[in-house]
Design an enzyme around this catalytic site. Structure first.
Site, PDB file in Angstrom:
ATOM      1  N   ASP A   1      39.758   9.206  28.394  1.00  0.00           N
ATOM      2  CA  ASP A   1      38.970   8.086  27.922  1.00  0.00           C
ATOM      3  C   ASP A   1      38.323   8.491  26.596  1.00  0.00           C
ATOM      4  O   ASP A   1      38.278   9.676  26.249  1.00  0.00           O
ATOM      5  CB  ASP A   1      37.901   7.751  28.971  1.00  0.00           C
ATOM      6  CG  ASP A   1      37.115   6.511  28.617  1.00  0.00           C
ATOM      7  OD1 ASP A   1      37.708   5.579  28.051  1.00  0.00           O
ATOM      8  OD2 ASP A   1      35.910   6.474  28.902  1.00  0.00           O
TER       9      ASP A   1
ATOM     10  N   ASP B   1      34.472   8.440  32.419  1.00  0.00           N
ATOM     11  CA  ASP B   1      33.123   8.372  32.975  1.00  0.00           C
ATOM     12  C   ASP B   1      32.735   6.967  33.390  1.00  0.00           C
ATOM     13  O   ASP B   1      31.720   6.775  34.040  1.00  0.00           O
ATOM     14  CB  ASP B   1      32.095   8.904  31.971  1.00  0.00           C
ATOM     15  CG  ASP B   1      32.026   8.056  30.705  1.00  0.00           C
ATOM     16  OD1 ASP B   1      32.929   7.222  30.499  1.00  0.00           O
ATOM     17  OD2 ASP B   1      31.072   8.223  29.926  1.00  0.00           O
TER      18      ASP B   1
ATOM     19  N   ASP C   1      37.341   3.515  34.826  1.00  0.00           N
ATOM     20  CA  ASP C   1      38.235   4.666  34.959  1.00  0.00           C
ATOM     21  C   ASP C   1      38.505   5.046  36.411  1.00  0.00           C
ATOM     22  O   ASP C   1      39.444   5.798  36.683  1.00  0.00           O
ATOM     23  CB  ASP C   1      37.623   5.892  34.260  1.00  0.00           C
ATOM     24  CG  ASP C   1      37.390   5.656  32.779  1.00  0.00           C
ATOM     25  OD1 ASP C   1      38.277   5.065  32.141  1.00  0.00           O
ATOM     26  OD2 ASP C   1      36.332   6.050  32.281  1.00  0.00           O
TER      27      ASP C   1
END
Length: 862
Positions: free
Chosen positions: A320, A601, A605
């Site tokens: 990410d 985070d 996700d």
């Protein structure tokens, strides 16, 4: 839908709110406003997991059979092995599970609502659809809400979308099917308001919210069995067949030779015990547990032992952007001024005016650091820029504030300056630049015509194309504080902001690339922003290969068709990705044979974190749902810790391979010694309890020492091993056979010489065979060094635990021969010094031969 239409459909009364009775009725209908949490792992489940190994079941079967034939001492010894293995794994995994659960604790949250015609604070769990919620800057949103009224309202939705910049919220409807990040009329559970105020209606609670939907996806995503568990299971299956075939052949040969059936049954048990490496579960568990502890010291909390090794097998990291590669905070990086582009901090004639205007026109409050500050992240960045430039955010008392105007997409503040007033304005460049009829340059103020405005818009577009957030800054001076703030403005410049890259990320990604691990950014943010961060991080060379998530929407998990998959496979950045698409990407990469690590985070996700071979969540900024779904949590949110984990995982796999080769070669020797002797019509050179003693003592301690090795400095300069590669491949099986045959030859030579040359009775000849094999197994530890490594200085000889294990085991062998009680238990009468000298000399022959062969072999990874 129009906001009033939403209120009518919900049966809501925005002006007065629901009655208490109606709220209770709706709570009974819709349930409390909370997510369905995954059940904590019980101690029983963790304990049972320690017995999910074929080798453990083989040992248990051998123990049961030993009891059946009356060998209770042997059965007890096997049970001790099982208890030790289960105890180590249970304690380690239980501590990890409880530590992970401690990270998931959430404090109670309260929400301000209208009930019974008045405003009240209620527990967020009591919210129901139709409730009217009062919104203020700093609020954490506790349900999905439809905005009814908004004044300068902005929401940070990075946990859901990956978009680092706050999103403006207005009551107006949006187009059907608009992406989550474009639904300006909604604020969502789990997000936070950065500035402004308003009112909104609850439209969804609990698992019906967007947060709940993603949480459900995470809970439904199937966790992958780790590569190590798959490999150990495959090895266990091979051992089952090897054990059965060897035992059947030996028992059959013995019966043909005229041995008694009872003796052959005992011999079959001895072979079963010899073929099964009792130390393998114990040593594998201890090696992984030590790796887990090493990672914990490096701020990486591992939830499951096998996940340590899984990172070592990783071939692909899907990372990410927001909060993982970046710091998840806005920072001023550049000012576009009349005299040119100026990086910040820097020096330019018009820079002080630009910094000052940006600091004046804010509603944020800057504390000692970001943790003590309050307000919009971009406004905080402007205040920090002023502080860094040594400027005061106030040139005079603020006398008026014009809140953000959604139509003009700008805000203004009025400040007393001498006898007059200074108007500071900031907002979207396309609207603020159009309001300006002059521009501040090095020589002072000059006229700004349409062509000049167009040139400024072009400069702004170029900055935006680089993934920068931009705000235009303007000002004017007036005699009164009540003039039109948006007329007759002087353009000061355009400020460019970015979510900065974490300082240690480029080095970490470079280390991954050197190790042959591909890193791909998968984010919900815009392509331009993601590409800029990817370029700064060093994710690609040359031009970036970017794919928009819209091209992948609606595809089932693991089923992205060609030729689209070929584009995805080559992509460096995949932007504007929905949670379902992340899940599909992980599944498809896995189907393609990749071992996938997924970092993140945000709530968005979580499903992919759970599906990945190893999900890595951030511990500080990570959301509850993400941490719950992950296999590993980085307690310091440091991406570089992943590189440490990959190195540790590779070292552990190399260590596991070393001690498996060591154990299997020793066990093969024991099987061949018994099988060949019985097949030749000789007495059994080893008894079942003696074999078990060797497997528990002289096998386990050297093997455990091998499992404690630290690897070498070149570990992260080699490409990842093939994900399909077994723990023991063809070359290692061949080396196991060579080592086993050499030890077998030495042991049978000692047994034969003791019987026929020294004329010893069979029981003393067994003692000679036992000592020859025991010492030979100790020296065999040096035969599992990496081929091509130094004869004297190598990965085994540098390991201090190996030398400690050899000294300890040599002492135990001496005790087995010279301590009367132990010698009687093991049936090891003292054979005399000449016989012991013979055993010692023969035990060295496999070491000498093995070292000669290793010196001739080409260098390669263990």
């Amino acid at each position: 839908m129009d906001a009033d239409e939403v209120a009518a459909q919900l049966g809501a009364a925005p002006g007065t709110g629901l009655t208490t009775q109606e709220a209770l009725a709706r709570k009974a209908r819709f349930g409390p406003n909370r997510l369905r949490a995954q059940k904590a792992k019980s101690a029983v489940v963790i304990l049972l997991h320690q017995f999910q190994s074929l080798i453990v079941w083989l040992l248990a079967a051998a123990a049961v059979f030993s009891v059946y034939v009356g060998d209770t001492v042997e059965a007890a010894a096997i049970v001790v092995v099982l208890v030790i293995n289960a105890g180590i794994g249970f304690v380690t995994e239980l501590r990890a599970a409880r530590s992970m659960e401690a990270l998931l604790h959430l404090a109670e949250v309260h929400t301000r609502v209208r009930r019974d015609g008045r405003v009240a604070m209620i527990d967020a769990r009591d919210l129901v659809p139709g409730d009217s919620v009062i919104l203020e800057a700093g609020d954490v949103i506790t349900a999905d809400l439809r905005v009814m009224q908004a004044s300068n309202l902005f929401s940070d939705e990075s946990v859901l979308t990956g978009e680092s910049a706050p999103v403006a919220k207005t009551p107006g409807p949006v187009a059907p099917g608009a992406p989550l990040g474009d639904r300006s009329g909604m604020v969502f559970k789990g997000t936070a308001l950065t500035q402004g105020a308003g009112e909104a209606l609850v439209v969804a609670t609990g698992m019906s919210t967007e947060l709940g939907r993603i949480s459900q996806l995470a809970q439904e995503a199937e966790s992958e069995v780790s590569p190590l568990e798959r490999r150990l299971a495959a090895l266990g299956q091979k051992l089952v067949w090897l054990t059965l075939v060897l035992a059947a052949l030996t028992v059959g040969a013995g019966l043909l030779r005229g041995h008694a059936l009872a003796d052959m049954i005992q011999t079959g048990v001895a072979l079963a015990v010899a073929a099964i490496p009792e130390g393998l579960p114990v040593v594998a568990t201890l090696s992984l547990a030590r790796g887990m502890l090493r990672m914990a010291r490096r701020n990486a909390l591992i939830s499951r032992l096998s996940s340590v090794e899984t990172l070592g097998a990783t071939t692909l990291i899907l990372t990410d952007k927001t909060g993982t590669l970046t710091e998840n905070r806005m920072t001023v990086v550049r000012y576009l001024l009349a005299e040119g582009d100026v990086r910040f901090p820097g020096v330019a004639p018009g820079l002080e005016h630009a910094v000052q205007v940006g600091a004046l026109c804010t509603t944020a409050e800057l504390g000692k650091d970001r943790a003590d500050s309050a307000g919009d992240p971009m406004e905080l960045a402007l205040l920090e820029a002023a502080r860094a430039a040594g400027l005061s955010p106030e040139t005079g008392a603020r006398v008026a504030q014009h809140a953000f105007d959604p139509t003009r997409r700008a805000m203004a503040s009025v400040h007393r300056e001498g006898a007059g007033f200074l108007y500071a304005v900031k907002g979207a460049p396309e609207t603020v630049i159009a309001m300006c009829d002059s521009v501040l340059g090095p020589e002072g103020v000059s006229a700004l015509d349409a062509d000049g405005q167009g040139a400024w818009m072009q400069r702004n577009a170029e900055a935006a194309a680089q993934g920068l957030r931009t705000l235009a800054l303007a000002m004017k001076q007036a005699d009164t504080p009540d003039a039109d703030p948006y007329a007759g403005l002087t353009l000061v410049g355009v400020v460019c902001l970015a979510d900065p890259l974490r300082a240690d990320v480029p080095a970490a990604i470079a280390a991954c690339r050197a190790a042959g691990i591909r890193v791909v950014m998968v984010t919900g943010d815009h392509a331009a922003t993601a590409t800029r961060i990817a370029r700064d991080a060093g994710l690609f060379d040359g031009d970036a290969r970017v794919i928009e998530g819209a091209e992948l929407e609606g595809l089932p998990p693991g089923d992205i068709p060609d030729p689209l998959w070929q584009q995805v496979r080559a992509a460096d950045v995949i932007a504007r990705v929905a949670p379902e698409t992340k899940l599909a990407l992980v599944a498809t990469y896995q189907r393609d044979g990749q071992i996938v690590a997924m970092t993140g985070d945000g709530v968005n996700d979580a499903p992919a974190l759970k599906k990945a071979d190893i999900g890595v969540a951030m511990g500080l900024r990570g959301t509850q749902v993400a941490r719950e779904a992950a296999h590993m949590v980085l307690r310091d949110d440091n991406f570089a810790t992943i590189v440490d984990a990959v190195h540790q995982g590779r070292v552990i796999f190399g260590n596991i391979r070393k001690f498996v080769v060591y154990l299997m070669s020793c066990n093969l020797c024991e099987v061949l010694v018994v099988g060949l002797a019985v097949g030749a019509g000789l007495p059994a050179p080893l008894l079942p309890l003696q074999i078990l003693f060797l497997n528990l003592v002289t096998d386990v301690f050297p093997a455990f020492a091998l499992g404690m090795g630290r690897g070498d400095s070149q570990e992260m300069r080699r490409p990842p091993r093939d994900p399909r590669e077994a723990i023991v491949d063809r070359a290692h099986w061949l080396w196991i056979a060579v080592l086993g045959l050499m030890q077998t030859a030495a042991t049978l030579a000692g047994f034969g010489l003791a019987l026929f040359h020294l004329g010893l009775p069979p029981d003393q000849a067994v003692s000679v065979a036992f000592v020859t094999l025991a010492l030979g197994q100790l020296w065999n530890v040096f035969n599992v060094r990496s081929p091509g490594s130094g004869l004297v200085r190598n990965d085994v000889t540098r390991n201090p635990f190996v030398w400690a294990a050899l000294a300890f085991c040599a002492g135990l062998i001496a005790l087995a021969i010279w301590v009367p009680g132990l010698a009687v238990l093991l049936h090891l009468p003292f054979p005399g010094w000449t016989a012991l000298a013979l055993a010692g000399a023969l035990s060295l022959l496999p070491l000498v031969a093995g070292q000669g062969l290793l010196s001739l072999a080409p260098a390669r990874a263990t």
